[in-house]
Design an enzyme around this catalytic site. Structure first.
Site, PDB file in Angstrom:
ATOM      1  N   GLU A 210       0.829  -1.206   0.000  1.00  0.00           N
ATOM      2  CA  GLU A 210       0.000   0.000   0.000  1.00  0.00           C
ATOM      3  C   GLU A 210       0.866   1.261   0.000  1.00  0.00           C
ATOM      4  O   GLU A 210       0.567   2.229  -0.705  1.00  0.00           O
ATOM      5  CB  GLU A 210      -0.944   0.003   1.203  1.00  0.00           C
ATOM      6  CG  GLU A 210      -1.997  -1.100   1.190  1.00  0.00           C
ATOM      7  CD  GLU A 210      -3.059  -0.905   0.117  1.00  0.00           C
ATOM      8  OE1 GLU A 210      -3.015   0.108  -0.600  1.00  0.00           O
ATOM      9  OE2 GLU A 210      -3.942  -1.769   0.016  1.00  0.00           O
ATOM     10  N   ASP A 355      -4.426  -9.812  -8.294  1.00  0.00           N
ATOM     11  CA  ASP A 355      -4.737  -8.936  -9.423  1.00  0.00           C
ATOM     12  C   ASP A 355      -3.542  -8.167  -9.981  1.00  0.00           C
ATOM     13  O   ASP A 355      -3.175  -8.298 -11.163  1.00  0.00           O
ATOM     14  CB  ASP A 355      -5.863  -7.966  -9.050  1.00  0.00           C
ATOM     15  CG  ASP A 355      -5.641  -7.272  -7.710  1.00  0.00           C
ATOM     16  OD1 ASP A 355      -4.676  -7.599  -7.010  1.00  0.00           O
ATOM     17  OD2 ASP A 355      -6.442  -6.386  -7.363  1.00  0.00           O
ATOM     18  N   GLU A 459     -18.489  -6.324  -2.819  1.00  0.00           N
ATOM     19  CA  GLU A 459     -17.106  -6.779  -2.704  1.00  0.00           C
ATOM     20  C   GLU A 459     -16.953  -8.222  -3.189  1.00  0.00           C
ATOM     21  O   GLU A 459     -15.948  -8.564  -3.818  1.00  0.00           O
ATOM     22  CB  GLU A 459     -16.632  -6.640  -1.258  1.00  0.00           C
ATOM     23  CG  GLU A 459     -15.144  -6.826  -1.071  1.00  0.00           C
ATOM     24  CD  GLU A 459     -14.304  -5.700  -1.629  1.00  0.00           C
ATOM     25  OE1 GLU A 459     -13.080  -5.709  -1.409  1.00  0.00           O
ATOM     26  OE2 GLU A 459     -14.852  -4.785  -2.277  1.00  0.00           O
ATOM     27  N   GLU A 478     -12.109  -0.085 -10.122  1.00  0.00           N
ATOM     28  CA  GLU A 478     -11.714  -1.053 -11.159  1.00  0.00           C
ATOM     29  C   GLU A 478     -12.672  -1.087 -12.350  1.00  0.00           C
ATOM     30  O   GLU A 478     -12.230  -1.153 -13.516  1.00  0.00           O
ATOM     31  CB  GLU A 478     -11.588  -2.449 -10.552  1.00  0.00           C
ATOM     32  CG  GLU A 478     -10.329  -2.666  -9.737  1.00  0.00           C
ATOM     33  CD  GLU A 478     -10.352  -1.997  -8.372  1.00  0.00           C
ATOM     34  OE1 GLU A 478      -9.279  -1.850  -7.745  1.00  0.00           O
ATOM     35  OE2 GLU A 478     -11.455  -1.598  -7.926  1.00  0.00           O
TER      36      GLU A 478
END
Length: 628
Positions: A210, A355, A459, A478
């Site tokens: 992150e 991902d 989610e 996304e």
């Protein structure tokens, strides 16, 4: 006869009550989304039509694949038969016109201007309120109109503490969005605030992944845009700017380096304390995306400052993960032990934990031109198509359900569960970058159908039950990102309508007193008091760019990609050159290395750098002390 009438009446009442319960709780069929579905692509549209025959069991049905694991060939339909002519994606847009077609075949310029204004206003409503009520804290609580920082009272609250490091996260993450919106004045003010107020010398334990994508990536992007007048925003040089953002990026990266120490595989620890390094109680498990999605930012930093350390540790982690893939399927799992190299999580999919690993294999190749990156991406993409893809062979023709990518066991390709998550909606955008526009169009339609049903992406969505498994939506970007990239690839007005639908849903369902709030429940639209930084850095940015045809990014002769956090990075020749190669030339350049390593990486690290790896970290720290 009277008792028969009573029984029939009770049965009818029971059926009606069941239907009502299903509809109220979002578990049954709803407008625009009912499986199996059929996608019909006409000249300027994508139709989502219900398949009338639900009783017939079809050869390529998802549920049949779930239970029929006896024959590996029967589990996938990833390739078009050699006897079937492969059509261009343009053929999806070549049928007749009807009311639906007329609705989506155009998007008036005036409406485009209106939507662009809405996206701009959305960004500034969130940004201005963050600056007013939250700065210098990390995030805005948009309902309470106050700032949010790390949860110091509960260090185990990794949902918060992995992301918030007490370093003005939202301001840093939003820097290049200000330029995309054309606000050079506010961009300069924000840069000065970052330079004057941000320090990474904090007793904060953050997730390496992150901190890399949100902070390091944004600092590097803003620095590049500030210092290179060739780029599309023009000469936006800041008076007296002396590479302070680059120095901050370097400082942060040095503080992340301890994650790569004392790991027998080269795969980094998931978290570091910015002052003290890896916490003594740190776990030895990390996800594939977290460990394998550092190469873009670390690689650019290495090439900007002429020091290979950062790119080398990031690339070593990628290759360590790559070498752990299954020999049978070519797939990777989602959680690995960094000391033993054993897969703790054997699920292979496109979403959380996986991902951006795929994304950065391709984007690293685009940026750095390393052929090995593309070889890895091509191999894993083929494995995905072979083992994760379910449904009929072709997107828009043939029997069976439309294609869907499921979560499988990495070793045998068998389905592990029946849900997909919202992060997977990035994949159509990646398919566009890879030139697979046909499959991108089809997969995007699947996620958009879910959005149409709920006005958001839950989610997790259970494709077997046709209902959400995890109900919250934290303003993720996304689907917007894939919509933007598909519009750039096809220029089909349908995607402008999709963007308008998303924009209006966000405005209607998530806007609160001081910003935009996470949806706690996509059905009843209850909210949580949190606005994550990626809402400004990605969601608003992609929505604005979707409707801004004349944006400098679209007019420039220079080419760009976006990092996984949506930060603008130029495709620049200098990022394909390694200044350190002159200092540490590869031995035996004419001898072909094994396929999975380069010549340079066969040289022991002590000889490449002249120091043991641990000493490299100390050298970096000493260098940063000299800068202060």
């Amino acid at each position: 006869m009277q008792w028969r009438s009573i029984v029939v009446g009770l049965l009818v009442l029971r059926v009606l009550l069941n239907c009502a319960v299903w509809l109220v709780f979002g578990l049954g069929p709803s407008w625009g989304f009912d499986f199996p579905i059929k996608f019909t692509f006409n000249l300027h549209k994508i139709q989502l039509l219900q398949d009338g025959d639900r009783a017939t069991v079809k050869t390529n049905a998802w549920l049949q694949h779930m239970y029929d694991n006896r024959n590996p060939q029967a589990k996938t339909c990833s390739k078009i038969s050699g006897n079937s002519p492969k059509k261009s994606y343009l053929s999806f847009f070549q049928e007749g016109r009807d009311d639906y077609d007329r609705k989506y075949s155009s998007f008036p310029d005036a409406l485009k201007v209106k939507m662009r204004g809405m996206a701009r206003d959305m960004f500034y409503f969130g940004y201005d309120n963050y600056m007013k009520f939250a700065f210098p804290e990390d995030e805005l609580n948009p309902i309470a109109c106050e700032g949010r920082g790390p949860d110091v009272l509960n260090p185990s609250n990794i949902n918060i503490n992995d992301v918030l490091g007490n370093y003005s996260l939202t301001l840093i993450d939003a820097l290049d969005t200000l330029l995309v919106l054309g606000n050079v004045t506010e961009f300069h003010r924000a840069v000065k605030l970052v330079i004057d107020t941000v320090s990474f010398d904090k007793d904060s334990t953050v997730q390496v992944f992150e901190a890399n994508i949100r902070i390091l990536g944004s600092l590097i992007s803003a620095h590049i845009l500030l210092t290179d007048p060739r780029h599309p925003f023009g000469d936006i040089a800041l008076k007296d700017y002396d590479n302070e953002l680059l120095h901050l990026a370097h400082d942060l990266a040095v503080r992340l380096l301890p994650a790569f120490e004392n790991t027998s595989t080269g795969i980094p620890y998931p978290r570091v304390n910015l002052k003290r390094g890896v916490p003594p109680d740190s776990i030895n498990e990390t996800c594939t995306a977290g460990a394998g999605s550092l190469l873009v930012e670390f690689g650019i930093l290495s090439r900007l400052i002429g020091d290979s350390t950062f790119e080398w540790v990031a690339r070593r982690a990628v290759k360590a993960l790559w070498n752990l893939r299954s020999n049978e399927t070519g797939l990777l799992g989602n959680v690995v032990n960094i000391q033993t190299g054993q897969w703790v999580g054997k699920q292979s999919g496109l979403g959380a934990g996986m991902d951006s690993f795929y994304e950065y294999l391709l984007k690293s190749y685009i940026l750095f031109g390393e052929k090995e990156d593309y070889r890895m991406f091509s191999a894993v993409y083929e494995s995905i198509q072979s083992h994760l893809r379910r449904g009929r062979e072709a997107c828009n023709e043939g029997d069976g359900d439309p294609p869907l990518y499921v979560n499988v066991n990495m070793f045998n390709g068998q389905i592990m569960n029946t849900w997909i998550d919202s992060l997977q909606a990035f994949f159509p955008g990646l398919q566009v970058l890879n030139g697979d526009v046909e499959n991108a169009i089809c997969l995007h339609a699947f996620y958009y159908a879910i959005w149409k049903r709920f006005g958001a992406l839950p989610e997790r969505y259970n494709w077997q039950l046709q209902a959400p498994d995890v109900l919250f939506y934290p303003l993720r970007p996304e689907l917007v990102e894939s919509t933007y990239l598909l519009y750039q690839a096809t220029k089909n007005p349908f995607y402008l309508h999709v963007g308008m639908d998303i924009l209006e849903s966000l405005e209607k369902n998530t806007k609160v007193r001081c910003g935009y709030a996470t949806l706690h429940h996509v059905v009843d639209k209850s909210k949580e008091d949190r606005m994550e930084s990626f809402f400004l850095s990605e969601t608003c940015k992609y929505l604005y760019l979707l409707f801004d045809e004349d944006n400098p990014l679209h007019k420039s002769e220079s080419k760009y990609i976006f990092t996984t956090e949506g930060h603008v990075v130029p495709i620049d020749q200098r990022f394909r050159e390694k200044s350190w190669e002159d200092q540490f030339p590869c031995e035996e350049p004419n001898k072909e290395p094994p396929a999975n390593i380069s010549n340079c990486e066969r040289i022991p690290e002590e000889r490449r750098y002249g120091l043991p790896l641990k000493s490299i970290y100390m050298r970096q720290i000493d260098h940063m002390v000299g800068l202060s």
